[in-house]
Design a protein around this motif. Sequence first.
Motif, short mmCIF file in Angstrom:
data_model
loop_
_atom_site.label_atom_id
_atom_site.label_comp_id
_atom_site.label_asym_id
_atom_site.label_seq_id
_atom_site.Cartn_x
_atom_site.Cartn_y
_atom_site.Cartn_z
N ASP A 247 0.88 -1.17 0.00
CA ASP A 247 0.00 0.00 0.00
C ASP A 247 0.91 1.22 0.00
O ASP A 247 1.52 1.57 1.01
CB ASP A 247 -0.89 -0.02 1.24
N ARG B 186 -1.99 5.20 11.67
CA ARG B 186 -2.63 5.49 10.37
C ARG B 186 -2.52 4.29 9.43
O ARG B 186 -3.49 3.91 8.76
CB ARG B 186 -1.99 6.71 9.73
N ASN B 187 -1.34 3.68 9.39
CA ASN B 187 -1.16 2.50 8.55
C ASN B 187 -2.07 1.36 9.00
O ASN B 187 -2.65 0.64 8.18
CB ASN B 187 0.30 2.04 8.59
N ARG C 151 -5.66 1.97 7.90
CA ARG C 151 -5.82 1.66 6.47
C ARG C 151 -5.96 0.15 6.28
O ARG C 151 -6.82 -0.33 5.52
CB ARG C 151 -4.63 2.19 5.66
N TYR D 22 -7.34 8.93 7.40
CA TYR D 22 -6.35 7.90 7.09
C TYR D 22 -6.06 7.81 5.59
O TYR D 22 -5.45 6.85 5.12
CB TYR D 22 -6.81 6.54 7.61
N ILE E 2 -8.55 5.21 0.39
CA ILE E 2 -8.31 3.77 0.27
C ILE E 2 -9.10 3.17 -0.90
O ILE E 2 -9.18 1.94 -1.02
CB ILE E 2 -8.68 3.03 1.57
N ARG F 293 -7.22 0.58 -2.94
CA ARG F 293 -6.99 -0.69 -2.25
C ARG F 293 -8.29 -1.52 -2.20
O ARG F 293 -8.25 -2.75 -2.32
CB ARG F 293 -6.47 -0.46 -0.83
#
Length: 589
Positions: A388, A418-419, A422, A451, A454, A457
């Motif tokens: 990501d 934050r990671n 996600r 965040y 996304i 993803r």
Amino acid sequence: MKPAQGSCSLRCVGPFGSMRLFLRRRLSPIKLALLGGAMFMVVLVVLQRDVSSAPSQDQWLRDLVEKRDQVMVMVKGAVNNLGFQIGAPLPPDAGQQPTPDLYCPSGFYSQAELRPVLERPPQDPAGFGADGKAFQKDQLSKEEEKEKEEGMTRHCFNQFASDHISLSRSLGADTRPAECVERKFRRCPPLPTTSVIIVFHNEAWSTLLRTVYSVLHTSPASLLTEIIMVDDASTADHLKSQLDEYVRQLKIVHVLRQRERKGLITARLLGASQAKGEVLTFLDAHCECFHGWLEPLLARIVEEPTAVVSPEITSIDMNTFSFHKPVPTSRAYNRGNFDWSLTFGWEAIPNEAKNKRLDETYPVKTPTFAGGLFSISQKYFEHIGTYDDKMEIWGGENIEMSFRSPHTFPKGTEVITRNQVRLAEVWMDDFKHIFYRRNKNAEKMAADNNYGDISDRLKLRETLQCKNFTWYLNNIYPEIFIPDLHPVHFGAIRNVQSHSCLDAGENNKGGKPVIMYTCHNMGGNQTVNLELCQRKGKGTSLSPHQEWELTEEKLLRNPSSGQCLELKDNQLHMQRCNRANFNQHWEFS
């Protein structure tokens, strides 16, 4: 007709009597065929004599003579052709010989074919750290003590010891289990080539270069395409032009640089984008490779192109740099896991998985893997969407990749949260709420949509047709304990009298007593769920002293002992339950 019958009898007995003798000598097919033909000819000759002496008026006998003549012609032709019919096949012409497949030769790789890129220079057995032994120096001067302390401050390991150990040091004899040492690798299909990618930021010169040399001394030249060193905007002078000039002599070693500090994930993606090998192998900047480390990783990817393979990881002491060598009789005993705080850890290999491994060459399937060291097919890495690329600096990327198949942080530790958010939002479905109950910062970040985007993803998950997180838990990690999605109560448990909270304490993976700590309402070590004990998770068990109930009188009671938890003089005790004692009163905050 009597003489004819007697003659026939005499002629037939002789050959069959001979056949018994021949059978004892194990007749060849050619002799058997010749013998059978001779017998048939004898019978026909006898028949001819009988027919010649018969009266001419016997028409049926005349017809038999004509048929006899036809059979004689056939037999003569067969006998004349006998050598061609049953002879051994002639070898084909030289021009028709099958040519060996140069791209897929038979047999196994020889030691000569697996020679390393760089032969290790002669070792001084008395040198510092030789053969993986500990660095030992009896007396340090004041200057050396100061140098050692400064190195520990910069890197959190004994740089002074590292700087005194050879960059090409050997780790000693190959002490892996015998089946690993003796394992051979087939030439067909061939082992793929690999690019080794090493990311660094202000790394010590000695540990960084020892990592590079370790790869060169242990990796077959035919398989190692290159070593790509990716500098994540280091500020140390020795990692600039001095490093560029030094690695130029190593031919297949290259340095790529990020001008701005972007972190491990972006740096690895930069290295992967420039890699020419069929397989990407990621290594930390402070590791050393043991005998035969690379070939099994590549062989596993040949067997299963979608496998993400991590080697068996041992340790190097941060103070003495002694190498903890494998033991020939040792067996793999742990695998990667994660907890509901989305933290990577290690756990024992389940017995069911152990029993499937015939020896130490068999892989261990793991729910997650350590993100620092692994190999993956470059095509598969790209197919599953790489990393990501909107994850920042470091943290969560290995857990995130697992769900799909010492650093400083310039933006603070919030980037890790934050990671993780996600990761949770893309892959964990409703189970993300278990994580959010344990991390209030993450819960707030998710609620505020703070965040990043996304959508790409989520589209990747749809394109790959990934199964849901329930499937992952049931099939990939059925052993994990799964808290209730909707527990009766959750949060921190506060003592009514002291207003402090139960806390697991730092680095408590189990086995340590809980402590009392100021209530911070941030979850983490103070998170407690009150739920029905359904023991979800394959192999999950609950001993009687682990079961608790919160009574209507706010007593925290252990049913098996009948006692209640009491805070006295800031120490936790088990006492006879007394609802009038406010030191035994607890509530969820």
